[in-house]
Motif scaffolding. Structure first.
Motif, mmCIF file in Angstrom:
data_model
loop_
_atom_site.group_PDB
_atom_site.id
_atom_site.type_symbol
_atom_site.label_atom_id
_atom_site.label_comp_id
_atom_site.label_asym_id
_atom_site.label_seq_id
_atom_site.Cartn_x
_atom_site.Cartn_y
_atom_site.Cartn_z
ATOM 1 N N GLN A 225 21.584 8.995 4.652
ATOM 2 C CA GLN A 225 20.957 8.203 3.599
ATOM 3 C C GLN A 225 21.151 8.892 2.259
ATOM 4 O OE1 GLN A 225 18.607 6.997 0.620
ATOM 5 N NE2 GLN A 225 17.775 8.807 1.596
ATOM 6 N N SER A 226 20.660 10.121 2.172
ATOM 7 C CA SER A 226 20.653 10.828 0.883
ATOM 8 C C SER A 226 22.036 11.288 0.450
ATOM 9 C CB SER A 226 19.755 12.056 0.981
ATOM 10 O OG SER A 226 20.276 12.958 1.955
ATOM 11 N N ARG B 148 3.032 15.497 6.380
ATOM 12 C CA ARG B 148 2.934 16.961 6.233
ATOM 13 C C ARG B 148 4.227 17.645 6.701
ATOM 14 N NH1 ARG B 148 -1.338 17.329 11.236
ATOM 15 N NH2 ARG B 148 0.235 17.291 12.883
ATOM 16 N N ASN B 149 4.544 18.718 6.049
ATOM 17 C CA ASN B 149 5.678 19.593 6.428
ATOM 18 C C ASN B 149 7.080 18.992 6.248
ATOM 19 O OD1 ASN B 149 3.494 21.016 7.411
ATOM 20 N ND2 ASN B 149 3.933 20.612 9.558
ATOM 21 N N LEU B 150 7.178 17.756 5.838
ATOM 22 C CA LEU B 150 8.517 17.126 5.771
ATOM 23 C C LEU B 150 8.954 16.846 4.333
ATOM 24 C CD1 LEU B 150 8.172 14.519 8.669
ATOM 25 C CD2 LEU B 150 9.228 16.784 8.775
ATOM 26 N N ALA B 151 10.270 16.840 4.134
ATOM 27 C CA ALA B 151 10.819 16.486 2.833
ATOM 28 C C ALA B 151 11.742 15.294 3.006
ATOM 29 C CB ALA B 151 11.605 17.662 2.274
ATOM 30 N N LYS B 152 11.915 14.522 1.965
ATOM 31 C CA LYS B 152 12.798 13.354 2.057
ATOM 32 C C LYS B 152 14.229 13.776 2.321
ATOM 33 C CE LYS B 152 14.101 9.069 1.858
ATOM 34 N NZ LYS B 152 13.933 8.344 3.141
ATOM 35 N N SER B 153 14.629 14.831 1.642
ATOM 36 C CA SER B 153 16.017 15.212 1.785
ATOM 37 C C SER B 153 16.066 16.708 2.145
ATOM 38 C CB SER B 153 16.725 14.894 0.474
ATOM 39 O OG SER B 153 18.042 15.303 0.530
ATOM 40 N N ALA C 96 10.030 6.546 0.700
ATOM 41 C CA ALA C 96 9.225 7.082 1.808
ATOM 42 C C ALA C 96 10.052 8.085 2.600
ATOM 43 C CB ALA C 96 8.765 5.952 2.711
ATOM 44 N N VAL C 97 9.411 9.142 3.057
ATOM 45 C CA VAL C 97 10.128 10.131 3.865
ATOM 46 C C VAL C 97 10.667 9.478 5.143
ATOM 47 C CG1 VAL C 97 9.797 12.192 5.295
ATOM 48 C CG2 VAL C 97 9.016 12.197 2.932
ATOM 49 N N ALA C 98 9.866 8.625 5.745
ATOM 50 C CA ALA C 98 10.320 7.932 6.956
ATOM 51 C C ALA C 98 11.371 6.900 6.576
ATOM 52 C CB ALA C 98 9.146 7.258 7.644
ATOM 53 N N SER C 99 12.526 7.035 7.178
ATOM 54 C CA SER C 99 13.643 6.169 6.824
ATOM 55 C C SER C 99 13.561 4.841 7.582
ATOM 56 C CB SER C 99 14.936 6.903 7.192
ATOM 57 O OG SER C 99 16.055 6.155 6.810
ATOM 58 N N THR C 100 13.678 3.740 6.872
ATOM 59 C CA THR C 100 13.609 2.419 7.517
ATOM 60 C C THR C 100 14.798 1.548 7.111
ATOM 61 O OG1 THR C 100 12.143 1.660 5.733
ATOM 62 C CG2 THR C 100 11.095 2.423 7.777
ATOM 63 N N LYS C 101 14.805 1.145 5.843
ATOM 64 C CA LYS C 101 15.871 0.234 5.426
ATOM 65 C C LYS C 101 17.234 0.930 5.402
ATOM 66 C CE LYS C 101 14.957 0.787 0.462
ATOM 67 N NZ LYS C 101 14.936 0.143 -0.845
ATOM 68 N N ASP D 146 0.816 -1.218 0.000
ATOM 69 C CA ASP D 146 0.000 0.000 0.000
ATOM 70 C C ASP D 146 0.850 1.269 0.000
ATOM 71 O OD1 ASP D 146 -2.248 -1.482 -0.010
ATOM 72 O OD2 ASP D 146 -2.640 -1.328 2.155
ATOM 73 N N HIS D 147 2.001 1.173 0.586
ATOM 74 C CA HIS D 147 2.865 2.362 0.685
ATOM 75 C C HIS D 147 4.327 1.974 0.479
ATOM 76 C CE1 HIS D 147 -0.665 3.309 3.267
ATOM 77 N NE2 HIS D 147 -0.574 4.465 2.627
ATOM 78 N N PHE D 148 5.099 2.965 0.045
ATOM 79 C CA PHE D 148 6.546 2.731 -0.091
ATOM 80 C C PHE D 148 7.159 2.376 1.259
ATOM 81 C CE2 PHE D 148 6.161 5.210 -4.068
ATOM 82 C CZ PHE D 148 6.796 4.319 -4.909
ATOM 83 N N MET D 149 6.643 3.015 2.314
ATOM 84 C CA MET D 149 7.243 2.738 3.617
ATOM 85 C C MET D 149 7.132 1.253 3.963
ATOM 86 S SD MET D 149 6.477 4.268 7.391
ATOM 87 C CE MET D 149 7.389 3.670 8.810
ATOM 88 N N LEU D 150 5.965 0.679 3.719
ATOM 89 C CA LEU D 150 5.786 -0.738 4.043
ATOM 90 C C LEU D 150 6.679 -1.602 3.148
ATOM 91 C CD1 LEU D 150 4.201 -2.601 5.922
ATOM 92 C CD2 LEU D 150 2.473 -2.839 4.125
ATOM 93 N N LYS D 151 6.732 -1.243 1.890
ATOM 94 C CA LYS D 151 7.593 -1.985 0.958
ATOM 95 C C LYS D 151 9.042 -1.954 1.455
ATOM 96 C CE LYS D 151 9.059 -1.833 -3.911
ATOM 97 N NZ LYS D 151 10.159 -0.902 -4.194
ATOM 98 N N GLU D 152 9.462 -0.778 1.881
ATOM 99 C CA GLU D 152 10.859 -0.623 2.303
ATOM 100 C C GLU D 152 11.154 -1.344 3.626
ATOM 101 O OE1 GLU D 152 11.104 3.643 1.783
ATOM 102 O OE2 GLU D 152 11.109 3.394 -0.400
ATOM 103 N N ILE D 153 10.138 -1.387 4.481
ATOM 104 C CA ILE D 153 10.295 -2.160 5.726
ATOM 105 C C ILE D 153 10.526 -3.638 5.363
ATOM 106 C CG2 ILE D 153 9.047 -3.058 7.746
ATOM 107 C CD1 ILE D 153 7.735 -0.270 8.015
#
Ligand code: M6R
Length: 365
Positions: free
Chosen positions: A105-106, A356-361, A154-159, A6-13
């Motif tokens: 990361q970036s 909201r309010n956040l950027a990946k990098s 995903a903005v939230a960093s996992t992997k 459903d989301h990149f975050m889940l995929k990346e987890i």
């Protein structure tokens, strides 16, 4: 492109077992020796370092915090972990005998890049841990080690985080071996455990029913506390950041021993407290802290290794991770907590991949 998730975050987890494996495999030989082809640090360089700075932002900073314990333990030199935006405006005591490790990361975070440049001006040797080949940070550093996590959307960093953790563990062992400050037995033992991490991470991801069930109980709360001691506190800080950035619930992580110095006043009936309790050295102490919050009515979720089954007597739910050596529990303990944050955010109807309010990098200051 989300590969059925459903989301990149889940995929990346879910990509973590592979990402960890891809990060480890090229660096550990068949006979269990670390080789870091991309790093030019000699024994002479390593012997010279009398201090290490690890500088980063956000999730990468949390990886840095965890590495401090390993580097200090195995290299016997003090480690300062700092947030890049603090470091660069402070008065860091660094010189040519300092090893500066930047984690990003970036590879593009403005403050981290500026911190790197400042350290170089002061003569430090700079090693970068980054996920992006050719990034600004990779170009400026003296040595670069890449996390092979693949693109993180995903903005939230996992992997990126779990691969940073294993890479930092490998670098500390590598340097300790060169310096002669680690026994062969310890070195072999940890490498053996590192190689097992992808399989253990996978086993957590194969069984997430309980995590989803627990989410139902806590997702409406506006305040969530994370507690832990030592490396478990570091994991708590990362888990707390994950929750707040994607679910907008307020959360705070604190060293379990600090509770009674203030925050315990906030615990009331039903307040969720997530206790990471994996370190044998502080296990009993952390358990006392769990009892303290439980006595005030907290809803306690523990994260611990399977060997600690007796904890079920003291808490409301337990998220087990496979048994693993203390030094590496953080790599596994963070995974159920990433998922918990994810499912809380799903239940709260949040914009998971782009909060909201956040950027990946963060390339502006
Ligand atoms: O690209 P970097 O690792 O330098 O980014 C650092 C932080 O901006 C980043 O980890 C941020 O905290 C994440 N959104 C956390 O999930």
């Amino acid at each position: 492109e989300k590969g059925g998730y459903d989301h990149f975050m889940l995929k990346e987890i879910y990509e973590q077992p592979k990402a960890i494996k891809d990060t480890i495999s090229p660096r550990v030989t068949k006979d269990g020796k670390i080789k870091l082809d991309d790093v030019s640090l000699t024994k002479e360089d390593i012997d010279k370092f009398n201090k290490v700075y690890v500088v980063a932002c956000g999730t990468a900073y949390h990886a840095g915090l965890i590495s401090k314990t390993l580097i200090e333990r195995y290299l016997n030199i003090p480690v300062v972990v700092d947030i890049a935006s603090e470091f660069r405006y402070g008065e860091p005591l660094i010189d040519e005998n300092t090893l500066m490790i930047v984690v990003s990361q970036s590879g593009e975070t403005a403050d981290t890049l500026a911190a790197l440049k400042l350290a170089k001006e002061k003569g430090a040797r700079v090693l970068a841990v980054t996920n992006v080949v050719g990034s600004s940070i990779s170009r400026e550093a003296d040595d670069v080690l890449y996390t092979w996590a693949g693109p993180e959307i995903a903005v939230a960093s996992t992997k990126a985080h779990t691969t940073q953790l294993v890479l930092l563990a490998l670098v500390s062992l590598y340097m300790a071996e060169k310096k002669g400050t680690i026994s062969k037995e310890k070195y072999d033992e940890i490498i053996k455990e590192i190689v097992e991490l992808p399989r253990k991470a996978q086993s957590i991801l194969d069984n997430t029913d309980l995590i989803e069930e627990i989410t139902e109980k806590i997702y409406k709360n506006e305040h969530v506390f994370y507690i832990g001691r030592g490396m478990d506190y570091d994991v708590s800080r990362e888990a707390s950041l994950k929750l707040k950035e994607i679910s907008y619930a307020h959360s705070e992580a604190l060293p379990a021993g600090e509770l009674k110095h203030g925050t315990l006043a906030l615990i009331e009936d039903g307040t969720p407290v997530i206790a990471t309790i994996t370190q044998s050295k502080t296990y009993e102490k952390a358990l006392s802290n769990i009892k303290e919050v439980k006595a005030r009515g907290a809803y306690v979720i523990a994260v611990t290794q399977e060997e600690h089954k007796e904890i079920e007597k003291y808490v409301d739910s337990v998220l087990y991770i496979p048994d693993v050596i203390d030094e590496l529990t953080s790599v596994l303990a963070v995974i159920p907590l990433q998922l918990l944050a994810y499912y809380v955010a799903v239940n709260r109807g949040c914009s998971i991949d782009k909060p909201r309010n956040l950027a990946k990098s963060v390339t502006v200051e």
